[in-house]
Design a protein around this motif. Structure first.
Motif, PDB file in Angstrom:
ATOM      1  N   THR A   3       0.834  -1.206   0.000  1.00 15.40           N
ATOM      2  CA  THR A   3       0.000   0.000   0.000  1.00 15.40           C
ATOM      3  C   THR A   3       0.866   1.252   0.000  1.00 15.40           C
ATOM      4  O   THR A   3       0.578   2.239  -0.698  1.00 15.40           O
ATOM      5  CB  THR A   3      -0.921   0.000   1.235  1.00 15.40           C
ATOM      6  N   LYS A   7       0.834   4.042  -3.083  1.00 11.43           N
ATOM      7  CA  LYS A   7       0.573   5.469  -2.893  1.00 11.43           C
ATOM      8  C   LYS A   7       1.683   6.312  -3.515  1.00 11.43           C
ATOM      9  O   LYS A   7       1.415   7.329  -4.169  1.00 11.43           O
ATOM     10  CB  LYS A   7       0.454   5.788  -1.405  1.00 11.43           C
ATOM     11  N   ARG A   8       2.928   5.885  -3.306  1.00  6.44           N
ATOM     12  CA  ARG A   8       4.054   6.646  -3.851  1.00  6.44           C
ATOM     13  C   ARG A   8       4.063   6.592  -5.383  1.00  6.44           C
ATOM     14  O   ARG A   8       4.339   7.592  -6.043  1.00  6.44           O
ATOM     15  CB  ARG A   8       5.378   6.093  -3.307  1.00  6.44           C
ATOM     16  N   LEU A  10       1.456   6.147  -7.348  1.00  4.92           N
ATOM     17  CA  LEU A  10       0.327   6.937  -7.830  1.00  4.92           C
ATOM     18  C   LEU A  10       0.641   8.430  -7.798  1.00  4.92           C
ATOM     19  O   LEU A  10       0.362   9.157  -8.762  1.00  4.92           O
ATOM     20  CB  LEU A  10      -0.915   6.643  -6.985  1.00  4.92           C
ATOM     21  N   SER A  11       1.241   8.890  -6.699  1.00  6.04           N
ATOM     22  CA  SER A  11       1.609  10.311  -6.621  1.00  6.04           C
ATOM     23  C   SER A  11       2.666  10.664  -7.654  1.00  6.04           C
ATOM     24  O   SER A  11       2.658  11.762  -8.219  1.00  6.04           O
ATOM     25  CB  SER A  11       2.106  10.649  -5.210  1.00  6.04           C
TER      26      SER A  11
END
Length: 313
Positions: A3, A7-8, A10-11
């Motif tokens: 997860t 997140k990293r 996606l950013s």
């Protein structure tokens, strides 16, 4: 952990889309008559209009952006408006030169800075004072002046290294190493002093923690305490500043590439921006953004390894 990585990633994708998009809008909004610059002042109005239509500059901005983005997604970054060189080919020849300078500088700066910062934090005294003085000098020295002095000292007065140019590593490791010694030195001085200061501060903070005194009371060896526990705890701050230095060096490489006539991304970005060569500027911005995102992802993974709590943030 998955997860955290998702997140990293996606950013990072958001940044890769957003930054070139903003650069596109700013370049088109602030550009003058590019077609006139390409053809010269002697071209007729009809020729200028025809060239602008050929480049798609007469279309709405959103249409121009959609066309560029669609081709970029397929790996086609277009062709330079001024040289007719494919942007992908221009990047393929220039990215290795810039990355050679930045990566070698980062590795050398990290090794020296960790050693200096650790020694200054542990031994204190005169060594700490020397580091403070060196840090001030390193911050105060203009990078372009140091680069010019290195050329004078080690290429002109004492012809040990080449004054200008870049030799690809494919032409020989020795020749490649000689061609980057001076530019890497010019970049490394500031990076070493800044990173060493951060490492020193992080290590000193860790050494003052209660758990360090507890480990010492239990009789743990100094080597094990420093290299197994203290450095790991201080590694988060160290990795962060090294990552920032890498990103900063991408910008700092611009003046070094100009002083040493190295055909890198910084040099082509300055030239293409001054000309208003939109495809080439966007190519450099896109490649740079991808590099920065990858570096940040590696740093985030390292921080997550040293500090598991960071994975939950």
């Amino acid at each position: 952990m998955l997860t955290f990585l998702a997140k990293r990633v996606l950013s990072g994708i958001v940044l890769i889309v957003l930054i070139p998009s903003v650069a596109f809008v700013l370049m088109r909004a602030g550009s003058s008559d590019v077609a006139r610059q390409i053809l010269g002042q002697t071209a007729s109005e009809e020729q200028v209009a025809a060239r602008a239509a050929q480049l798609g500059l007469d279309r709405p901005l959103i249409s121009q952006y959609a066309d560029w983005a669609g081709r970029a997604l397929q790996g086609d970054l277009g062709v330079s408006w001024f040289t007719n060189e494919p942007v992908a080919q221009a990047m393929a020849t220039r990215v290795p030169a810039t990355l050679s300078l930045v990566m070698v500088t980062t590795v050398i700066a990290a090794i020296i800075a960790v050693a200096l910062g650790l020694a200054a934090a542990y031994y204190k005294g005169w060594l700490d004072s020397v580091l403070q003085v060196l840090s001030i000098i390193g911050f105060a020295l203009p990078g372009f002046w140091l680069a010019l002095m290195l050329v004078v000292w080690f290429a002109i007065e004492n012809p040990i290294f080449p004054a200008t140019g870049y030799t690809p590593i494919s032409d020989g490791v020795g020749a490649w190493a000689r061609s980057i010694v001076l530019p890497v030195t010019a970049l490394a001085v500031g990076a070493v002093t800044a990173t060493a200061q951060q490492v020193r501060g992080a290590v000193r903070d860790v050494l003052q923690q209660d758990w360090v005194r507890t480990l010492r009371a239990r009789g743990i060896s100094q080597a094990s305490l420093i290299f197994k526990h203290v450095l790991r705890s201080a590694g988060v701050a160290g990795l962060t500043v090294i990552g920032l230095q890498f990103i900063g060096l991408l910008g700092g490489a611009v003046f070094v590439e100009r002083v040493f006539a190295i055909p890198g991304m910084g040099q082509v970005l300055v030239t293409s921006t001054a000309q208003g060569d939109l495809p080439l500027v966007l190519g450099v911005v896109l490649v740079t953004t991808v590099i920065v995102v990858i570096v940040n992802l590696v740093i985030d993974v390292g921080v997550g390894f040293f500090n598991p709590k960071a994975r939950l943030s």
